[in-house]
Design an enzyme around this catalytic site. Sequence first.
Site, PDB file in Angstrom:
ATOM      1  N   ASP A  98       0.812  -1.212   0.000  1.00 58.37           N
ATOM      2  CA  ASP A  98       0.000   0.000   0.000  1.00 58.37           C
ATOM      3  C   ASP A  98       0.853   1.273   0.000  1.00 58.37           C
ATOM      4  OD1 ASP A  98      -2.754   1.174   0.602  1.00 58.37           O
ATOM      5  OD2 ASP A  98      -1.614   2.008   2.269  1.00 58.37           O
ATOM      6  N   GLU A 121       1.385  -0.673  -5.078  1.00 51.20           N
ATOM      7  CA  GLU A 121       0.460   0.424  -5.357  1.00 51.20           C
ATOM      8  C   GLU A 121       1.247   1.714  -5.531  1.00 51.20           C
ATOM      9  OE1 GLU A 121      -3.282   3.087  -3.833  1.00 51.20           O
ATOM     10  OE2 GLU A 121      -1.576   2.672  -2.537  1.00 51.20           O
TER      11      GLU A 121
HETATM   12  C1  NOJ Z   1      -4.174   3.259  -0.562  1.00 54.64           C
HETATM   13  C2  NOJ Z   1      -5.387   2.437  -0.294  1.00 54.64           C
HETATM   14  O1  NOJ Z   1      -5.770   1.796  -1.495  1.00 54.64           O
HETATM   15  C3  NOJ Z   1      -6.450   3.360   0.238  1.00 54.64           C
HETATM   16  O2  NOJ Z   1      -7.696   2.732   0.324  1.00 54.64           O
HETATM   17  C4  NOJ Z   1      -5.994   3.874   1.577  1.00 54.64           C
HETATM   18  O3  NOJ Z   1      -6.927   4.808   2.056  1.00 54.64           O
HETATM   19  C5  NOJ Z   1      -4.623   4.552   1.465  1.00 54.64           C
HETATM   20  N1  NOJ Z   1      -3.696   3.807   0.666  1.00 54.64           N
HETATM   21  C6  NOJ Z   1      -4.023   4.733   2.834  1.00 54.64           C
HETATM   22  O4  NOJ Z   1      -3.603   3.504   3.353  1.00 54.64           O
END
Ligand code: NOJ
Length: 594
Positions: free
Chosen positions: A239, A312
Site C-alpha cells: 500500500d 500500489e
Molecule cells: C491506498 C489504499 O488503497 C487506500 O484505500 C488507503 O486509504 C490509502 N492507501 C491509505 O492507506
Amino acid sequence: MMQYGRILVIGNLLATFAYAAVVPLSNSSVQNNLIDETKSHWWQTASFYQIYPRSFKDSSGDGVGDLRGIAEKLPYLKEIGITATWLSPIFASPMADFGYDISNFYEIDPMFGTMEDFEALIKKANEVGVKIILDFVPNHSSDECEWFQKSVDRDPVFENFYVWHPGKIVNGTRKPPTNWVSIFRGSAWKWNEKRQEYYLHQFVDKQPDFNYRNPTVRHYMNEILRFWLKKGVAGFRCDAVPNVFEVAPDAEGNYPDEPVNEGATDPDDHGYTKHIYTSDQPETINLVYEWRKVLDDFTAENGGDDKILMIETWSEIDIVMQYYGNETAEGAQMPFNFQMISRLNSNSNAYYYAETINLWMDKMPKGRTANWVLGNHDKNRVGTRLGAERIDLLNMLLLTLPGCSVTYQGEEIGMTDVWISWNDTVDPQACNADESVYLEKSRDPCRSPFQWSDEKNAGFTTGSKTWLPISDLYRDVNVKKERGVQLSHLNVYKKMQALRHDKTIKNGDSEVKPINENVLAIKRSLANYPTYVILLNINKTVETLDLHAVFNNLSTEMEYVIVTAKSIRRVGDRAYADQIILLPNEAVVLRTVK
Ligand code: NOJ
C-alpha cells in the site's frame, strides 16, 4: 499526483484528439510475449481478483463481510477462473480508514474473524486452488498501535519509529514544521499533547507515518512479511509505496516546505503543493528490492511457489518501471499498471486506448510481465467511469492483453457505483471534504456490498443491515441471475477466462491497434497456432472493417469465438477479415480458421 476517488483525466480529451490527428494507423509494433513454458512462473499469466473483505460476503450477520464469508465463496473464484486473490486489510484496526489504519499487524480484526478463520481460509484456498495475497501497509499504522503509543512515551526502541518534529515558532506561536498537506486534506502534521511534538500523517490523522530512515522500522516490516509468509500467503499487495520515505531532515532535524503549485489557492488541498519531499524519494525503489529478497529468501528456505509483490503506485510511468527491478536486483513482479485507470475516460477514443496500452508495453523493461488493472476500491467502478454499455468490452480487453489481469470484485457481473447520501457517507476522504464536493472524493460508491443473488440484501448478509447500502440494481445484477443468462456479463467473463488457457492467448505475441477512432483491435498470434483478433467498438456507431488494412499476415477466413449480448452473431459463425461488421459497442473475439 496520487488521488483516490473520482478520476480527473487532465487534458485527456485534448490529448485524445491531438493523438488521433498525428498517429498513423500502423504505429504500434508487435510485442513479443513469448513465454518459455518450461521456465514460466505461475503469476505471469495469472488472473488476479481483488476482494474488499468488508463488502464481499458476511457470514456472521453483522452487515460487514468476513473471512468465513470469503472462504465460503472461494469456489466462486475458481468458477470464474481466478488464480489468486488479494484481500484489502483484515488486520486489527479501529477502522478510521476501514482497515488501512492497523493497530496490530499480527492480529486479525475480530470484525473479520480470528486467526483460526484465517488459517482455515488458507487451507481451503489450497484445496480449491486459489492463492491468497494480503495487503501490506508499510507507510503507517493506526495511532492506536502499541508502537505509536510507545513512541509517544519515548520508549527507546520506538522513540524514532514515526516522524516527529517540535514544529516552528512563528511570531510566538507554534506552527507545523512544514506546509506538507495530507492526501486526505489539511496539514499532514498533528500535534501530540503528551509528547509535545507534531507527528506526520500523509493520510488521516489516525494514520501516523513510520520513519523509514530508522533501520528498526524496516526490520519490523520485514518481520511482518515473514510472519504472514509462514501462514502460507502467496504474496503482498503493498500500500501507498511512494509515500514511505520522506526527504531526510537537515543537520538541525528540519524539513523543507514543498513548492506550491502555480495557481493553487487551497492550502488544505493535497494538490496545493508539488510532493517532491513526501513522495517518490529515490530510496523507495531499493526498499522494494529488499522486500523482494525477503520473499525470495523465504521461498529458497521453505520451498513452494514464487511469492509475489504488487506495488500500489500512482507515480510517473518511468518511476513505476523501476519497481520491476534492474540488472542486479529483482523488484516487484507487478508494479500495478494504473494507466488505464488514470488516463481513460468515457470520451477516450480507440487511438487513446491504444496509446495507453502500448505506453506500458513500450516502457516495460525487457523480460518483465505486463499487468492490466481497470478498477479497485479507491476508484469509481468501471461501468460508471467508462460507460455501462462498455462493461463486456472492457472485461474482454482486460482478459486478452498479454500478462496478468486484475479484476476488482463485482466487475465481472457489471456492478456499478451506488449513490450514497452525505449522511450515509463513511469514507474519511469524503468526510474530510464538505457536502458540496463529497461525491468527488467519496470511495464509498465502489465499495457497496457484493451482489450474490436477488434475495434480501443481495444475499450478501443474513442480517438486516449492511455497512454500506446495497445497489438498487441488485435484483438484475447478481451472480445467481447472471449464471442463468447465456450472454450475461458473468458468462462473457467466464468464457474469456476459459480462453486465457488457450496457447495463443497465454503465450502469443500481441499487437494493439486502433482501426479508426471507434474501434480498437488486439491481435494475438503464435507460430503454428490459430491467430485471434479481438475487436472492440468503443462507440455507438456501426462499423465496417477490413482487418487486412491494419494487420499483416492475417488469413481471411475467421470464426466468431466469443460474442456478447450486443452481437447478432453466434459463436461458430464464419467471419471474413476484409468485411467485418461491428454493431454499437459490440465486442467480439475472432479466430483464424485453418
Ligand atoms: C491506498 C489504499 O488503497 C487506500 O484505500 C488507503 O486509504 C490509502 N492507501 C491509505 O492507506
